[in-house]
Every structure is written in structure tokens, then in C-alpha cells.
Write a protein that holds these residues in place. Structure first.
Motif, PDB file in Angstrom:
ATOM      1  N   LEU A 117       0.833  -1.207   0.000  1.00 43.38           N
ATOM      2  CA  LEU A 117       0.000   0.000   0.000  1.00 43.38           C
ATOM      3  C   LEU A 117       0.866   1.256   0.000  1.00 43.38           C
ATOM      4  O   LEU A 117       0.588   2.221  -0.726  1.00 43.38           O
ATOM      5  CB  LEU A 117      -0.927  -0.007   1.218  1.00 43.38           C
ATOM      6  N   PHE A 118       1.913   1.241   0.816  1.00 48.31           N
ATOM      7  CA  PHE A 118       2.808   2.397   0.915  1.00 48.31           C
ATOM      8  C   PHE A 118       3.489   2.682  -0.422  1.00 48.31           C
ATOM      9  O   PHE A 118       3.513   3.824  -0.901  1.00 48.31           O
ATOM     10  CB  PHE A 118       3.857   2.131   1.999  1.00 48.31           C
ATOM     11  N   ALA A 154      -5.274  -4.811  14.118  1.00 48.50           N
ATOM     12  CA  ALA A 154      -4.274  -3.943  13.488  1.00 48.50           C
ATOM     13  C   ALA A 154      -3.639  -3.004  14.509  1.00 48.50           C
ATOM     14  O   ALA A 154      -4.290  -2.532  15.436  1.00 48.50           O
ATOM     15  CB  ALA A 154      -4.911  -3.141  12.367  1.00 48.50           C
ATOM     16  N   SER A 155      -2.350  -2.741  14.337  1.00 48.83           N
ATOM     17  CA  SER A 155      -1.649  -1.774  15.181  1.00 48.83           C
ATOM     18  C   SER A 155      -1.878  -0.371  14.648  1.00 48.83           C
ATOM     19  O   SER A 155      -2.270  -0.176  13.502  1.00 48.83           O
ATOM     20  CB  SER A 155      -0.150  -2.088  15.215  1.00 48.83           C
ATOM     21  N   LEU A 156      -1.631   0.617  15.487  1.00 47.18           N
ATOM     22  CA  LEU A 156      -1.908   1.997  15.118  1.00 47.18           C
ATOM     23  C   LEU A 156      -0.859   2.551  14.154  1.00 47.18           C
ATOM     24  O   LEU A 156      -1.176   3.255  13.201  1.00 47.18           O
ATOM     25  CB  LEU A 156      -1.971   2.872  16.373  1.00 47.18           C
ATOM     26  N   VAL A 157       0.410   2.230  14.407  1.00 47.11           N
ATOM     27  CA  VAL A 157       1.490   2.793  13.608  1.00 47.11           C
ATOM     28  C   VAL A 157       2.398   1.668  13.123  1.00 47.11           C
ATOM     29  O   VAL A 157       2.714   0.738  13.869  1.00 47.11           O
ATOM     30  CB  VAL A 157       2.317   3.816  14.410  1.00 47.11           C
ATOM     31  N   GLY A 158       2.819   1.749  11.886  1.00 43.50           N
ATOM     32  CA  GLY A 158       3.759   0.770  11.342  1.00 43.50           C
ATOM     33  C   GLY A 158       4.456   1.356  10.129  1.00 43.50           C
ATOM     34  O   GLY A 158       3.798   1.953   9.278  1.00 43.50           O
ATOM     35  N   PHE A 159       5.761   1.202  10.050  1.00 41.60           N
ATOM     36  CA  PHE A 159       6.515   1.743   8.913  1.00 41.60           C
ATOM     37  C   PHE A 159       7.209   0.605   8.180  1.00 41.60           C
ATOM     38  O   PHE A 159       7.808  -0.287   8.815  1.00 41.60           O
ATOM     39  CB  PHE A 159       7.557   2.755   9.385  1.00 41.60           C
ATOM     40  N   PRO A 160       7.119   0.600   6.847  1.00 44.43           N
ATOM     41  CA  PRO A 160       7.789  -0.454   6.071  1.00 44.43           C
ATOM     42  C   PRO A 160       9.308  -0.294   6.091  1.00 44.43           C
ATOM     43  O   PRO A 160       9.888   0.372   5.245  1.00 44.43           O
ATOM     44  CB  PRO A 160       7.224  -0.272   4.656  1.00 44.43           C
ATOM     45  N   THR A 161       9.949  -0.893   7.099  1.00 42.31           N
ATOM     46  CA  THR A 161      11.396  -0.790   7.260  1.00 42.31           C
ATOM     47  C   THR A 161      12.111  -1.233   5.988  1.00 42.31           C
ATOM     48  O   THR A 161      11.817  -2.302   5.442  1.00 42.31           O
ATOM     49  CB  THR A 161      11.870  -1.676   8.420  1.00 42.31           C
ATOM     50  N   PRO A 162      13.046  -0.435   5.464  1.00 46.98           N
ATOM     51  CA  PRO A 162      13.755  -0.817   4.234  1.00 46.98           C
ATOM     52  C   PRO A 162      14.418  -2.185   4.351  1.00 46.98           C
ATOM     53  O   PRO A 162      15.044  -2.514   5.364  1.00 46.98           O
ATOM     54  CB  PRO A 162      14.785   0.301   4.066  1.00 46.98           C
ATOM     55  N   GLY A 195      -2.271   9.696  -1.288  1.00 50.28           N
ATOM     56  CA  GLY A 195      -2.018  10.066   0.102  1.00 50.28           C
ATOM     57  C   GLY A 195      -2.673   9.096   1.073  1.00 50.28           C
ATOM     58  O   GLY A 195      -2.088   8.716   2.094  1.00 50.28           O
ATOM     59  N   PHE A 196      -3.900   8.659   0.748  1.00 55.53           N
ATOM     60  CA  PHE A 196      -4.575   7.663   1.584  1.00 55.53           C
ATOM     61  C   PHE A 196      -3.802   6.342   1.587  1.00 55.53           C
ATOM     62  O   PHE A 196      -3.705   5.667   2.627  1.00 55.53           O
ATOM     63  CB  PHE A 196      -5.998   7.425   1.082  1.00 55.53           C
ATOM     64  N   LEU A 197      -3.264   5.959   0.433  1.00 59.66           N
ATOM     65  CA  LEU A 197      -2.483   4.727   0.365  1.00 59.66           C
ATOM     66  C   LEU A 197      -1.239   4.816   1.242  1.00 59.66           C
ATOM     67  O   LEU A 197      -0.889   3.860   1.948  1.00 59.66           O
ATOM     68  CB  LEU A 197      -2.086   4.437  -1.084  1.00 59.66           C
ATOM     69  N   LEU A 198      -0.558   5.966   1.198  1.00 62.58           N
ATOM     70  CA  LEU A 198       0.600   6.170   2.076  1.00 62.58           C
ATOM     71  C   LEU A 198       0.188   6.069   3.532  1.00 62.58           C
ATOM     72  O   LEU A 198       0.876   5.444   4.349  1.00 62.58           O
ATOM     73  CB  LEU A 198       1.229   7.533   1.809  1.00 62.58           C
ATOM     74  N   LEU A 199      -0.928   6.693   3.870  1.00 62.03           N
ATOM     75  CA  LEU A 199      -1.416   6.665   5.257  1.00 62.03           C
ATOM     76  C   LEU A 199      -1.706   5.247   5.707  1.00 62.03           C
ATOM     77  O   LEU A 199      -1.335   4.845   6.818  1.00 62.03           O
ATOM     78  CB  LEU A 199      -2.675   7.525   5.370  1.00 62.03           C
ATOM     79  N   MET A 200      -2.345   4.473   4.839  1.00 65.70           N
ATOM     80  CA  MET A 200      -2.666   3.093   5.201  1.00 65.70           C
ATOM     81  C   MET A 200      -1.414   2.251   5.333  1.00 65.70           C
ATOM     82  O   MET A 200      -1.365   1.312   6.129  1.00 65.70           O
ATOM     83  CB  MET A 200      -3.615   2.494   4.169  1.00 65.70           C
ATOM     84  N   GLY A 201      -0.381   2.590   4.536  1.00 64.80           N
ATOM     85  CA  GLY A 201       0.883   1.875   4.675  1.00 64.80           C
ATOM     86  C   GLY A 201       1.575   2.183   5.982  1.00 64.80           C
ATOM     87  O   GLY A 201       2.291   1.333   6.529  1.00 64.80           O
ATOM     88  N   LEU A 202       1.360   3.402   6.488  1.00 66.08           N
ATOM     89  CA  LEU A 202       1.986   3.810   7.752  1.00 66.08           C
ATOM     90  C   LEU A 202       1.091   3.541   8.954  1.00 66.08           C
ATOM     91  O   LEU A 202       1.573   3.537  10.090  1.00 66.08           O
ATOM     92  CB  LEU A 202       2.316   5.309   7.695  1.00 66.08           C
ATOM     93  N   CYS A 203      -0.200   3.348   8.703  1.00 64.03           N
ATOM     94  CA  CYS A 203      -1.159   3.135   9.791  1.00 64.03           C
ATOM     95  C   CYS A 203      -2.018   1.924   9.462  1.00 64.03           C
ATOM     96  O   CYS A 203      -3.039   2.041   8.776  1.00 64.03           O
ATOM     97  CB  CYS A 203      -2.026   4.383   9.971  1.00 64.03           C
TER      98      CYS A 203
END
Length: 500
Positions: free
Chosen positions: A89-90, A257-265, A360-368
């Protein structure tokens, strides 16, 4: 006081006395020279956000399906599978930004959604099967995608020159095939989430799909303005609410689902570069670039801003650069999403900034992950009901493009007939190419690609080779030039909503 009769002299007779100034006809107010094309216009914030969310809802299932399939084949845990889906998604959001907003000569700057391409699923599964250690499968896939994306980026200017081989008889055929190829996806969604389940295709699922379809059609027919434009989004919301009493709506993803998550490189390891995998993904890249070219031509027709060679080159650069960067964040190869072309065609909201808002929504869903799970709540049958309208609109746009393709000529009828037949083979006979090598099946199993190649070749044979010196511009099959009138690629959905 009586009016004096007007004489010939007063009327301006050139042979006699002075004349009155000739009256001037009223002129239409000139359009501002700096007036923006609807594609480049911004909309009010609320309309921008809701319309962008509608694009996300239309393509969400297509983005998350490939990582779910590949992740399951690799044997990822539920947590890792959620991570891989969020990463897709991100990266889809990043690729959509590249395509809609553009940087330098990168990006078509059209309302174009990018996401994970289905064309890569089969070869990625083959890579998984041929990798001794399943833990290395994803790094091998990511390495192959990086190389394929980089090579595709370099080849984009040359590949874009193929646009001259896409006159209306070709583009209309390809646009029609895009819609027809997507309709089975909607039919599959309408039958339920799990093809192996006993209730797959049950009356409950089909009824939910039919109700959602009816809601969208009623909104399109009896409402106006903004409500009419977001009919698909409203249909998805109402369909989801209606599905709750039937026990079809699953809110489990939200709770887990967790609140925050970042796709670690490089979360799954540094990329590995295997020659066989690279060749396989390069073939997929060629297929993806062919489909993206056809999609850009289709979208250009619909938004009345025909895609020229420069636009296609910029769009292909965005596709390929997005694909090359995706593995950095654990994403897969990116390509245009044809289903969103149907949404643009139906709503007539042509602003590329609306689609950027969707990115922008896709980025948000990738991070949240919680935000991503809200879209996941929409049942598949509800998506299927809306998909019938969206994908059918694409096919209708192709048919209307064919109307101007000179079908009174026998040659063009043959081009359309054979190309459609070739393109429909993977849909109607999925095992038709079962005896071919896996590498060949990557191309042959894509009806859009095979139909596109057939249409281009047949057009060359029938309308160019041995054409007795006819100028291409004299042929009704010549490509359209930007601004040559109002596009005939208007959708059946719009026609149906007009008052009779």
C-alpha cells in the motif's frame, strides 16, 4: 419627433457621401488564456478527499491480493503478512504520487493510479518454488524487480514511440479488452472471499453484490452533483452496512491492526540478484509497460487529453521508477490500475489531484495499519457489485472509441474481430496455453497484452503495409491528435444517467 428615413448614403453606399461605421457583431467572451484543463484543476477539500477515497476503495483489493498470495507461498507469519501488505500500500502511494504529480520528466500527470501488478504474481510464485531456502525468495524477487525497473526506466523513451501504432481501431480494441478482462475479477468478488469455501457463490453473496450494484445505479440515475459523483463510494458504504446482519462483514482486521507501522527498508533481507529471476521479471516489465501504454491511451481519451509520445514516456518512467524503488520498502512491481480508469470514466472527475489524494490515503494506510484495515472491512461481494459498473464502464468507453475507427471498412472489422478473440482467450479458456513454457505464458495469459499485440500487427498488415502510398493522415485509422475535438470515449454510464 418623427424619425428621418434612412437613405442609401446613410447606409454606407461607397459611391456617395460619408458612411456610418458598420455595426459590429457581438463577440463571445474570449476564454482566459491561462484556463486550466480539468485534469489540472483542484477541487474543494471535501470533494477532493472523498473522491480520492473512492479511488482507493476501487483498487484496494487489487493492491493487497498479490502480497497476500506471494506471502502465503513464502510461508510468512500473520504479522509478516500484514507488514508485506502494508508495504505494498505504501509503495502504491509513492508510485501514484510519481504518476499524478510528476517530477521533471517523470509522471504522466494524469489521474492515474499505480499499484502492484497482477502480471508478476505467476512468475514470483515460480521464483518461490525454485528457491531452495524460502527465506531467500523475497530478496531474490526484490533484486529482480530492481533490475527490471531500472532497465524499463532506460527503455521508456523508445517504448513510448509505439504510440504511433495505436490508432482508434487499436486503442478502442485494447480499451474494450481492458474492461472485459477486468469483469471476471468483479464476478469473482461477487461470489465471495474464498473460492474454496462451501458458500462460494451463495445467494447471500450474490444478493449483496446485486444490492450494491442497484444502489450505485439508483444514485447515478436519481441524484445530481457531488452525490452522483461519489455514488460508488456511497454504494460501498451502504453495501457494507447491509452486509452486517448477514454476518459477512468482518471487523477482525480493525481489532488486530496496530496503530502505527513503517515499512522498514529491506525488512526481509538485502536484495539478491539471480539471472533467471531477473529475466523472468524483465518479461513481466515488458508486459506491464504494454498494458500501461494501453491504459494511458484509454485514460487520455476519457479525460479528453490524449496521451502523446511525451506523455507516455513520462508515464512509463513513473511506472518503472516506482517499480525499481518499491523493493526498498518491501513492495513489488508497480503498474497502472485499469479499474480506476473506469471510475474516472463514470464519475467524470478528471482532476489528477483527486487521484493524488488517493495516493495520500495509500501512504497513510501503509503507515497506519488500522486505517488500512477499515478498507479491508468492505466485503468482497460488495466490491464485486461496484466493480461491475466500474469495469463495464471501461469496456463501454472502448466500444465508443471503436465507433470512430471506421468499422464500415472490412479491414478494420477483421482487426477488431481477431484481436478481441485473441484477447479473450485467457478469460474464456484459461488453460488454452497450458503446453507453452512458463516464460511464454507470462505474456500469453495476459489478454490485454496479447490482444494489444494482435491489434497492432493486424493494423500494420491491413492498413499500412502495401497501402499504395496512402498518407496515414488520410486514413480514418490514423491516431488522434490532442485537441481534435471532443473525445468519443464517453462512457455508457454517463449516457445512462442523462435525462431522456
Amino acid at each position: 419627433m418623427a424619425a428621418t428615413p434612412r437613405s442609401d448614403n446613410d447606409a454606407g453606399n461607397p459611391t456617395t457621401g460619408p458612411t456610418d461605421p458598420a455595426p459590429t457583431a457581438p463577440t463571445e467572451p474570449a476564454e482566459p488564456a491561462d484556463r486550466k484543463h480539468p485534469v489540472d484543476e483542484t477541487l474543494p477539500p471535501l470533494k477532493m478527499l472523498t473522491s480520492g477515497l473512492q479511488h482507493v476503495a476501487a483498487m484496494y483489493a487489487g493492491v493487497v491480493a498479490p502480497p497476500l498470495i506471494v506471502g502465503a507461498a513464502v510461508g510468512l507469519s500473520a504479522t509478516e503478512l500484514t507488514f508485506l501488505t502494508g508495504a505494498s500500500l505504501f509503495t502504491a502511494g509513492l508510485a501514484t504520487f510519481l504518476q499524478t504529480l510528476g517530477i521533471w520528466t517523470i509522471g504522466a500527470r494524469l489521474p492515474f493510479v499505480n499499484g502492484v501488478t497482477f502480471a508478476g504474481v505467476a512468475p514470483m510464485l515460480a521464483i518461490v518454488d525454485t528457491t531452495d531456502d524460502k527465506a531467500d525468495a523475497l530478496p531474490v524477487i526484490f533484486g529482480a524487480i530492481i533490475v527490471a525497473g531500472a532497465l524499463g526506466f532506460l527503455a521508456a523513451p523508445w517504448f513510448s514511440r509505439l504510440v504511433r501504432f495505436f490508432p482508434p481501431v487499436v486503442t478502442g480494441t485494447v480499451i474494450t479488452l481492458i474492461g472485459v478482462s477486468l469483469l471476471p475479477v468483479a464476478f469473482g468478488w461477487a461470489q465471495g472471499p474464498n473460492p474454496g469455501a462451501d458458500d462460494y457463490g451463495s445467494t447471500t453473496y450474490l444478493t449483496l453484490a446485486a444490492v450494491t450494484l442497484a444502489v450505485v445505479l439508483l444514485l447515478r440515475r436519481f441524484t445530481r452533483g457531488f452525490v452522483k459523483q461519489i455514488a460508488v463510494l456511497i454504494g460501498l458504504v451502504l453495501g457494507t452496512l447491509i452486509a452486517i446482519p448477514f454476518g459477512v462483514t468482518d471487523f477482525g482486521p480493525v481489532a488486530e491492526a496496530s496503530l502505527v507501522g513503517f515499512p522498514t527498508p529491506f525488512h526481509f533481507g538485502a536484495p539478491q540478484f539471480a539471472v533467471a529471476a531477473i529475466i523472468s521479471m524483465c518479461v513481466v516489465m515488458l508486459v506491464s509497460m504494454t498494458e500501461s501504454t494501453a491504459d494511458m491511451l484509454a485514460l487520455g481519451e476519457i479525460v479528453e487529453k490524449p496521451a502523446d509520445e511525451k506523455t507516455i514516456a513520462a508515464g512509463l518512467r513513473a511506472d518503472t521508477l516506482g517499480s525499481a524503488l518499491s523493493p526498498l520498502f518491501n513492495g513489488f512491481m508497480c503498474s497502472a490500475f485499469a479499474q480506476n480508469i473506469g471510475l474516472v470514466a463514470m464519475t467524470r472527475i478528471r482532476s489528477r489531484f483527486v487521484v493524488a489524494a488517493g495516493g495520500g490515503f495509500l501512504l497513510l494506510m501503509g503507515l497506519c495499519p488500522v486505517a488500512a484495515s477499515l478498507i479491508a472491512v468492505v466485503p468482497r461481494p460488495v466490491l464485486g457489485g461496484a466493480g461491475v459498473v466500474l469495469f463495464g464502464s471501461v469496456a463501454a468507453s472502448g466500444i465508443q472509441t471503436l465507433v470512430r475507427a471506421g468499422l464500415e471498412k472490412d479491414n478494420n472489422v477483421l482487426i477488431v474481430a481477431v484481436s478481441l478473440a485473441v484477447g479473450i482467450i485467457p478469460i474464456t479458456a484459461p488453460d488454452f496455453y497450458h503446453a507453452f513454457p512458463e516464460t511464454a505464458k507470462i505474456i500469453l495469459d495476459s489478454g490485454i497484452s496479447t490482444g494489444c499485440v494482435a491489434a497492432v500487427l493486424l493494423n500494420l498488415v491491413f492498413n499500412h503495409i502495401g497501402a499504395d502510398g496512402r498518407r496515414e493522415s488520410d486514413d480514418v485509422t490514423a491516431p488522434m491528435e490532442p485537441g481534435d475535438g471532443i473525445s468519443e470515449a464517453r462512457t455508457a454510464a454517463e449516457a445512462a444517467s442523462a435525462p431522456h
